[in-house]
Design a protein around this motif. Structure first.
Motif, PDB file in Angstrom:
ATOM      1  N   GLN A   5       0.791  -1.315  -0.112  1.00 49.71           N
ATOM      2  CA  GLN A   5      -0.078   0.053   0.203  1.00 49.71           C
ATOM      3  C   GLN A   5       0.851   1.339   0.046  1.00 49.71           C
ATOM      4  OE1 GLN A   5      -2.250  -1.197   3.398  1.00 49.71           O
ATOM      5  NE2 GLN A   5      -4.046  -1.196   2.140  1.00 49.71           N
ATOM      6  N   ASP A   6       2.146   1.090   0.690  1.00 53.37           N
ATOM      7  CA  ASP A   6       2.863   2.466   0.770  1.00 53.37           C
ATOM      8  C   ASP A   6       3.453   2.717  -0.583  1.00 53.37           C
ATOM      9  OD1 ASP A   6       2.628   3.305   3.461  1.00 53.37           O
ATOM     10  OD2 ASP A   6       4.216   1.770   4.162  1.00 53.37           O
ATOM     11  N   ALA A   7       3.767   1.290  -1.290  1.00 50.75           N
ATOM     12  CA  ALA A   7       4.595   1.691  -2.466  1.00 50.75           C
ATOM     13  C   ALA A   7       3.418   2.086  -3.546  1.00 50.75           C
ATOM     14  CB  ALA A   7       5.151   0.070  -3.183  1.00 50.75           C
ATOM     15  N   PHE A  11       3.929   5.693  -5.609  1.00 48.22           N
ATOM     16  CA  PHE A  11       4.132   5.686  -7.052  1.00 48.22           C
ATOM     17  C   PHE A  11       2.932   6.716  -7.545  1.00 48.22           C
ATOM     18  CE2 PHE A  11       3.131   3.944 -11.216  1.00 48.22           C
ATOM     19  CZ  PHE A  11       4.161   4.150 -11.902  1.00 48.22           C
ATOM     20  N   ARG A  12       1.956   6.339  -6.880  1.00 49.49           N
ATOM     21  CA  ARG A  12       0.540   7.008  -7.485  1.00 49.49           C
ATOM     22  C   ARG A  12       0.938   8.616  -7.130  1.00 49.49           C
ATOM     23  NH1 ARG A  12      -5.829   5.675  -6.471  1.00 49.49           N
ATOM     24  NH2 ARG A  12      -6.595   7.503  -7.518  1.00 49.49           N
ATOM     25  N   ALA A  13       1.519   9.166  -6.257  1.00 51.09           N
ATOM     26  CA  ALA A  13       1.766  10.601  -6.114  1.00 51.09           C
ATOM     27  C   ALA A  13       2.678  11.028  -7.342  1.00 51.09           C
ATOM     28  CB  ALA A  13       2.309  10.639  -4.682  1.00 51.09           C
ATOM     29  N   ALA A  14       3.727  10.239  -7.559  1.00 48.57           N
ATOM     30  CA  ALA A  14       4.683  10.628  -8.955  1.00 48.57           C
ATOM     31  C   ALA A  14       3.764  10.570 -10.187  1.00 48.57           C
ATOM     32  CB  ALA A  14       5.662   9.786  -8.410  1.00 48.57           C
ATOM     33  N   TYR A  15       3.117   9.463 -10.157  1.00 49.49           N
ATOM     34  CA  TYR A  15       2.137   9.450 -11.551  1.00 49.49           C
ATOM     35  C   TYR A  15       1.405  10.511 -11.621  1.00 49.49           C
ATOM     36  CZ  TYR A  15      -1.195   7.594 -14.774  1.00 49.49           C
ATOM     37  OH  TYR A  15      -1.545   7.244 -16.111  1.00 49.49           O
ATOM     38  N   ILE A 103      14.021   5.747  -5.665  1.00 47.96           N
ATOM     39  CA  ILE A 103      13.737   4.409  -5.239  1.00 47.96           C
ATOM     40  C   ILE A 103      13.086   3.682  -6.340  1.00 47.96           C
ATOM     41  CG2 ILE A 103      12.002   3.490  -3.277  1.00 47.96           C
ATOM     42  CD1 ILE A 103      12.036   6.012  -1.560  1.00 47.96           C
ATOM     43  N   GLU A 104      13.416   2.326  -6.268  1.00 49.84           N
ATOM     44  CA  GLU A 104      12.811   1.481  -7.204  1.00 49.84           C
ATOM     45  C   GLU A 104      11.521   1.080  -6.935  1.00 49.84           C
ATOM     46  OE1 GLU A 104      14.842  -2.458  -9.657  1.00 49.84           O
ATOM     47  OE2 GLU A 104      15.372  -1.935  -7.467  1.00 49.84           O
ATOM     48  N   ILE A 105      10.596   1.060  -7.981  1.00 49.45           N
ATOM     49  CA  ILE A 105       9.169   0.674  -7.633  1.00 49.45           C
ATOM     50  C   ILE A 105       8.724  -0.832  -8.584  1.00 49.45           C
ATOM     51  CG2 ILE A 105       6.731   0.970  -7.910  1.00 49.45           C
ATOM     52  CD1 ILE A 105       7.999   2.830  -5.681  1.00 49.45           C
ATOM     53  N   ASN A 115       8.697  -1.612 -14.726  1.00 49.78           N
ATOM     54  CA  ASN A 115       9.294  -1.160 -13.484  1.00 49.78           C
ATOM     55  C   ASN A 115       9.976   0.284 -13.296  1.00 49.78           C
ATOM     56  OD1 ASN A 115       8.957  -3.619 -11.745  1.00 49.78           O
ATOM     57  ND2 ASN A 115      10.727  -4.582 -13.486  1.00 49.78           N
ATOM     58  N   TYR A 116      10.050   0.764 -12.222  1.00 52.67           N
ATOM     59  CA  TYR A 116      10.142   2.309 -12.399  1.00 52.67           C
ATOM     60  C   TYR A 116      11.044   2.491 -11.201  1.00 52.67           C
ATOM     61  CZ  TYR A 116       5.783   2.332 -14.837  1.00 52.67           C
ATOM     62  OH  TYR A 116       4.864   1.742 -15.813  1.00 52.67           O
ATOM     63  N   LYS A 117      11.702   3.934 -11.412  1.00 51.68           N
ATOM     64  CA  LYS A 117      12.540   4.414 -10.144  1.00 51.68           C
ATOM     65  C   LYS A 117      11.595   5.899  -9.824  1.00 51.68           C
ATOM     66  CE  LYS A 117      16.786   2.372 -10.351  1.00 51.68           C
ATOM     67  NZ  LYS A 117      18.514   2.687 -10.221  1.00 51.68           N
ATOM     68  N   VAL A 118      11.540   6.187  -8.673  1.00 55.53           N
ATOM     69  CA  VAL A 118      10.913   7.640  -8.189  1.00 55.53           C
ATOM     70  C   VAL A 118      11.742   8.271  -7.431  1.00 55.53           C
ATOM     71  CG1 VAL A 118       8.991   8.746  -7.096  1.00 55.53           C
ATOM     72  CG2 VAL A 118       8.613   6.771  -8.564  1.00 55.53           C
ATOM     73  N   ARG A 119      12.141   9.683  -7.739  1.00 49.90           N
ATOM     74  CA  ARG A 119      13.009  10.207  -6.853  1.00 49.90           C
ATOM     75  C   ARG A 119      12.071  11.676  -6.479  1.00 49.90           C
ATOM     76  NH1 ARG A 119      16.288  11.812 -10.325  1.00 49.90           N
ATOM     77  NH2 ARG A 119      17.634   9.882  -9.964  1.00 49.90           N
ATOM     78  N   GLY A 120      11.813  11.933  -5.096  1.00 51.41           N
ATOM     79  CA  GLY A 120      11.068  12.811  -4.786  1.00 51.41           C
ATOM     80  C   GLY A 120       9.490  12.485  -5.294  1.00 51.41           C
TER      81      GLY A 120
END
Length: 217
Positions: A5-7, A11-15, A103-105, A115-120
């Motif tokens: 759920q955290d992940a 990821f949703r916030a960045a998307y 952070i790898e998602i 797969n993705y990476k998210v920064r901030g």
């Protein structure tokens, strides 16, 4: 919250922080100058409110198709799609954090093995397999539009997914400018290199950008 759920929320916030055109997007027309080496082509382009694409004034079919493909890519990245539409069936988990604090998602359920990476609050890497091609896109710079971010400098590395042999590397630099209530791509410079080291530089320049008048209801 569980890790999944955290992940998902992370990821949703960045998307949802990506800049996309809203449902009132009317479409636009623009003049195009395409430069590749010593060759220069000019034409006109049109993206309609329904996101269909038109290219005119370029007789060379290969060049015309390359412009059409680029415009379709523009539409793909700017067309708004809700998180649930795009990722509702997927599950997410955290992978490693790299030395750039990205952070790898890890995604389960995606048909293309994304797969993705998210920064901030920005997606800074996308890895995906499409048939006989695997690619990784890394974002290095972005522009804040006030309504989300757009990537302005990024690299794409293409490989054979079975052998991992390098197929090509492409480096992009994009420029977006506000036109009315929307940010529109006005220049894209692409530096491509094949495995033999041969390089080509292609520049798409769009001018006289005019938003279309919305159809009367």
């Amino acid at each position: 919250m569980t890790d999944q759920q955290d992940a998902r929320a992370f990821f949703r916030a960045a998307y949802e922080n990506r800049y996309t055109w809203d449902t009132d997007f009317p479409g636009y027309t623009a003049d195009l100058e395409l430069t590749q080496g010593d060759e220069v082509y000019t034409g006109k382009v049109r993206i309609n409110a329904d996101f269909s694409v038109e290219v005119s004034g370029i007789e060379d079919e290969t060049v015309r198709e390359s412009v059409y493909t680029q415009l379709r890519d523009i539409v793909t990245h700017r067309k708004r799609s809700s998180f649930e539409q795009s990722h509702g069936k997927n599950s997410f988990s955290f992978g490693d954090r790299d030395d750039t604090d990205a952070i790898e998602i890890l995604v389960q359920g995606d048909a293309m093995g994304s797969n993705y990476k998210v920064r901030g609050q920005e997606i800074c890497q996308v890895s995906r397999v499409m048939g006989r091609m695997a690619f990784t896109i890394d974002h290095h710079a972005s522009q804040d539009t006030g309504k989300g971010y757009v990537a302005t400098r990024y690299d794409a590395v293409f490989r054979n997914p079975q052998t991992q042999d390098l197929l090509r590397v492409m480096k992009f630099e994009d420029r977006f400018e506000p036109v009315g209530d929307y940010y529109i791509l006005t220049q894209q410079v692409i530096q491509a290199e094949d495995p033999q080291g041969q390089q080509t530089t292609t520049c798409f320049s769009y001018s006289n950008v005019q938003l279309l008048t919305p159809a009367a209801v």
